[in-house]
Scaffold this motif. Structure first.
Motif, PDB file in Angstrom:
ATOM      1  N   LEU A 200       0.801  -1.230   0.000  1.00 42.36           N
ATOM      2  CA  LEU A 200       0.000   0.000   0.000  1.00 42.36           C
ATOM      3  C   LEU A 200       0.830   1.276   0.000  1.00 42.36           C
ATOM      4  CD1 LEU A 200      -2.834  -0.969   2.524  1.00 42.36           C
ATOM      5  CD2 LEU A 200      -2.874  -1.041   0.013  1.00 42.36           C
ATOM      6  N   THR A 201       2.064   1.216   0.520  1.00 39.58           N
ATOM      7  CA  THR A 201       2.779   2.475   0.716  1.00 39.58           C
ATOM      8  C   THR A 201       4.005   2.647  -0.179  1.00 39.58           C
ATOM      9  OG1 THR A 201       4.220   1.619   2.470  1.00 39.58           O
ATOM     10  CG2 THR A 201       2.082   2.503   3.144  1.00 39.58           C
ATOM     11  N   GLN A 202       4.530   1.565  -0.729  1.00 37.58           N
ATOM     12  CA  GLN A 202       5.729   1.741  -1.550  1.00 37.58           C
ATOM     13  C   GLN A 202       5.361   2.239  -2.938  1.00 37.58           C
ATOM     14  OE1 GLN A 202       8.621  -1.392  -1.516  1.00 37.58           O
ATOM     15  NE2 GLN A 202       8.776  -1.407   0.708  1.00 37.58           N
ATOM     16  N   THR A 203       6.327   2.907  -3.536  1.00 33.62           N
ATOM     17  CA  THR A 203       6.129   3.389  -4.898  1.00 33.62           C
ATOM     18  C   THR A 203       6.284   2.239  -5.888  1.00 33.62           C
ATOM     19  OG1 THR A 203       8.469   3.831  -5.285  1.00 33.62           O
ATOM     20  CG2 THR A 203       7.185   5.576  -4.215  1.00 33.62           C
ATOM     21  N   ASN A 204       5.851   2.468  -7.102  1.00 32.10           N
ATOM     22  CA  ASN A 204       5.992   1.378  -8.073  1.00 32.10           C
ATOM     23  C   ASN A 204       7.458   1.073  -8.366  1.00 32.10           C
ATOM     24  OD1 ASN A 204       6.704   3.325 -10.057  1.00 32.10           O
ATOM     25  ND2 ASN A 204       4.571   3.548 -10.701  1.00 32.10           N
ATOM     26  N   GLN A 205       8.338   2.059  -8.164  1.00 37.66           N
ATOM     27  CA  GLN A 205       9.771   1.809  -8.352  1.00 37.66           C
ATOM     28  C   GLN A 205      10.316   0.930  -7.231  1.00 37.66           C
ATOM     29  OE1 GLN A 205      11.783   4.366 -10.897  1.00 37.66           O
ATOM     30  NE2 GLN A 205       9.910   3.428 -11.629  1.00 37.66           N
ATOM     31  N   GLN A 206       9.876   1.217  -6.018  1.00 39.72           N
ATOM     32  CA  GLN A 206      10.303   0.384  -4.889  1.00 39.72           C
ATOM     33  C   GLN A 206       9.750  -1.036  -5.027  1.00 39.72           C
ATOM     34  OE1 GLN A 206       8.714   2.909  -1.794  1.00 39.72           O
ATOM     35  NE2 GLN A 206      10.713   3.818  -1.341  1.00 39.72           N
ATOM     36  N   LEU A 207       8.519  -1.135  -5.444  1.00 41.78           N
ATOM     37  CA  LEU A 207       7.919  -2.461  -5.624  1.00 41.78           C
ATOM     38  C   LEU A 207       8.557  -3.197  -6.790  1.00 41.78           C
ATOM     39  CD1 LEU A 207       4.354  -1.324  -4.721  1.00 41.78           C
ATOM     40  CD2 LEU A 207       5.501  -3.269  -3.644  1.00 41.78           C
ATOM     41  N   GLU A 208       8.945  -2.448  -7.803  1.00 39.87           N
ATOM     42  CA  GLU A 208       9.697  -3.049  -8.910  1.00 39.87           C
ATOM     43  C   GLU A 208      10.971  -3.690  -8.373  1.00 39.87           C
ATOM     44  OE1 GLU A 208      11.221  -0.084 -11.551  1.00 39.87           O
ATOM     45  OE2 GLU A 208      11.977  -1.536 -13.017  1.00 39.87           O
TER      46      GLU A 208
END
Ligand SMILES: [Zn+2]
Length: 286
Positions: A200-208
């Motif tokens: 819910l809180t990470q950015t799509n770059q972090q999740l990438e």
């Protein structure tokens, strides 16, 4: 710089963590699940395999059908079942700083990845779905000998990598944002679990970054900084025995690679992209 931990060490961003679990065929008996103390025979075997026994934890993880199981967490975000540990040959202990040669994907050239989108506690957020798409694209952009096919939905096959949210263990803020495991029988590990804080809180770059990292474990990579875990601001050793160390030609070796996706922790400002040496390692292995 803020650090994000796949496992231990802890960080502000990881509000809650989820421990994940093992597969059905890795389930321990109900009696074993009553205690989360690591049994002596497991510790002895872990030590013999050159893993760091201080880094082993017994955890309860949740499968997507709601069942909970005990498993052993090593290196912060890699799950092993008791049978995997006890059956692991000593010759096949840690073989490499980034992978174990007897734990690569060899039985298939096509790896199906399913991002779970069920409208329940296990479903990935739209941001996490974007991150997963980016992560899979990063693998396929390397033109490896293995090809990843990504889909989103609520059904999956026996050898697919299922990516979902698991909050079965979420009381410790220092816990992992994601957990995976190593390949077995030539197939990738089939579960990537992320906690809902990351979802819910990470950015799509972090999740990438997170999802490329966990998929990396699923296809056999270990942590690039296994010898120091310095990306987590630690100075510990995950326990790779020198007798089994095989250097991947062209990679950084003991000097480390600060930008590797496979480091134990990652910076909050990650762009989620491979380092140059990650590419070397990927193309060497696959
Ligand atoms: Zn990891």
């Amino acid at each position: 710089m803020k650090k994000i931990n796949f496992l231990f060490a802890a960080t502000a961003i990881v509000a809650s963590v989820t421990f994940v679990s093992c597969e059905k065929d890795q389930v321990n008996s109900p009696t074993e699940e009553t205690s989360l103390e690591v049994e002596k025979d497991v510790l002895n075997k872990i030590t013999a395999l050159h893993f760091n026994p201080n880094g082993v934890e017994k955890v309860m993880v949740s499968d997507i059908d709601g069942t909970k199981k005990a498993a052993y967490l090593i290196e912060g975000d890699v799950l092993l079942s008791k049978s995997q540990i006890m059956d692991m040959g000593l010759h096949g202990g840690i073989q490499n700083k980034q992978y174990r040669t007897n734990n690569l994907v060899t039985a298939t050239n096509v790896i199906r990845v399913v991002g779970y989108t069920g409208n329940n506690q296990y479903g990935l957020s739209s941001t996490a779905q974007t991150g997963l798409q980016y992560a899979v694209n990063n693998y396929n952009n390397e033109n490896l000998s293995i090809r990843f096919v990504l889909s989103f939905g609520t059904s999956w096959g026996a050898n697919d990598i299922l990516v979902y949210v698991d909050n079965s263990i979420n009381t410790d803020p220092n816990r992992s944002a994601g957990i995976a495991g190593f390949p077995s029988n030539g197939y990738p590990f089939t579960r990537v679990r992320i906690n809902n804080g990351a979802n819910l809180t990470q950015t799509n770059q972090q999740l990438e970054h997170l999802l490329a990292h966990e998929i990396g474990h699923c296809v056999g990579f270990r942590h690039t900084d296994w010898d120091t875990r310095k990306t987590c601001n630690e100075n510990s050793n995950e326990g790779v025995g020198n007798d089994g160390l095989v250097y991947i030609p062209g990679t950084a070796g003991p000097g480390g690679d600060a930008n590797s996706i496979m480091n134990a922790c990652y910076p909050a400002n990650t762009d989620g992209e491979w380092s140059n040496l990650d590419r070397v390692a990927l193309n060497y292995l696959y």
